[in-house]
Design an enzyme around this catalytic site. Structure first.
Site, short mmCIF file in Angstrom:
data_model
loop_
_atom_site.label_atom_id
_atom_site.label_comp_id
_atom_site.label_asym_id
_atom_site.label_seq_id
_atom_site.Cartn_x
_atom_site.Cartn_y
_atom_site.Cartn_z
N GLU A 48 0.86 -1.18 0.00
CA GLU A 48 0.00 0.00 0.00
C GLU A 48 0.90 1.23 0.00
O GLU A 48 1.78 1.35 0.85
CB GLU A 48 -0.87 0.07 1.26
CG GLU A 48 -1.80 -1.10 1.48
CD GLU A 48 -2.56 -0.94 2.79
OE1 GLU A 48 -2.45 0.14 3.43
OE2 GLU A 48 -3.25 -1.88 3.18
N ASP A 59 -5.00 9.00 10.42
CA ASP A 59 -3.60 8.70 10.67
C ASP A 59 -3.17 9.13 12.06
O ASP A 59 -3.44 10.25 12.49
CB ASP A 59 -2.70 9.38 9.63
CG ASP A 59 -2.98 8.88 8.22
OD1 ASP A 59 -3.44 7.73 8.10
OD2 ASP A 59 -2.72 9.62 7.26
#
Length: 274
Positions: A48, A59
């Site tokens: 990824e 995140d």
């Protein structure tokens, strides 16, 4: 090549697939490519590549630091495609993980076309819902050859069975099970709700008969945790732990050595007896 090909190959070997993440442009444009190729060489089955974005909602601080470095370094979408092209050339399915706004801004069909041209397998879209994903569903069918591009949506601990059915119904390549309520980051233990989430998701997939693999992410940081997740999930997804090896390294060579060592440890973990 669809990510499901790598998942199926791992399953045939009696193990889970290892999926590794790094943002493009971190620690540098070329450094990211070197690190990702190292991850492939040391045992990652699927890669990824994060598209750095200024508002990374999911995140945690580790990936935020890496994304900030990439953005300060001037990384652009073109650099993401260049990174995809370099990594996909290894033969490993390579996906882009991105928030939806950059894709929408770039142009959905144009993004899908350029991703396919770079050899990318598809997109992981953490903030895109199936209801709002019509343009992407259409573009992912139009590009990427006969099977189209992978479209990986997320299921979470809070997802109802009905929601899981809708999400898995439009996913292709694999479905991403987010095992934590919160942001990304390596944890000392895998969330206790993770096995149940995978079990519920797999039950819906089995009923549909699609054979869609389930990858589990958010929190895995070492070989023991990888082995634990590999006992119940089709894939083990690791991101922050790889980023941390590069953030903590005094130079790129040391960082690459750390990335290799971690990949080997994780690869051994997913090969543990299930």
């Amino acid at each position: 090549m669809s990510a499901q090909t790598a998942y199926d190959k791992a399953k045939a070997e009696g193990r889970a697939a290892l999926v590794g993440y790094l943002p493009a442009g971190f620690p540098t444009r070329d450094g990211a490519i070197d690190a990702l190729k190292t991850m492939v060489d040391a045992g990652c089955d699927v890669i990824e590549i994060g598209l750095p974005y200024t508002d990374p909602m999911m995140d945690g601080p580790t990936i935020q630091d890496a994304v900030h470095q990439a953005l300060v370094g001037g990384v652009r979408v073109a650099d993401v495609f260049r990174t995809v092209e370099a990594v996909a050339a290894t033969g490993v399915p390579t996906l882009v993980m991105t928030y939806w706004n950059p894709v929408d801004h770039y142009g959905v069909d144009t993004f899908a076309r350029d991703l396919a041209s770079a050899g990318g397998a598809g997109l992981i879209t953490p903030d895109l819902t199936p209801e709002e994903g019509g343009a992407w569903l259409e573009a992912s069918d139009a590009h990427g050859g006969g099977q189209g591009l992978d479209r990986v949506f997320l299921v979470a601990l809070s997802s109802t069975d009905e929601r899981i059915e809708k999400i898995t119904g439009v996913s292709r390549g694999f479905v991403y099970a987010a095992s934590l309520m919160g942001v990304t980051g390596a944890r000392t233990a895998v969330d206790t709700g993770a096995p149940r989430l995978v079990e519920r998701t797999r039950a819906v997939i089995d009923k549909a008969g699609t054979g869609l693999p389930v990858g589990l992410g958010l929190g895995v940081g070492n070989g023991a945790q990888a082995a634990e997740v590999a006992r119940f999930a089709d894939g083990v997804i690791v991101g922050s732990a790889f980023v941390r090896r590069l953030l903590d390294a005094p130079d790129l060579a040391s960082g690459l050595a750390g990335v290799r060592a971690l990949t080997e440890e994780l690869a051994e973990g997913v090969r543990a007896t299930r």
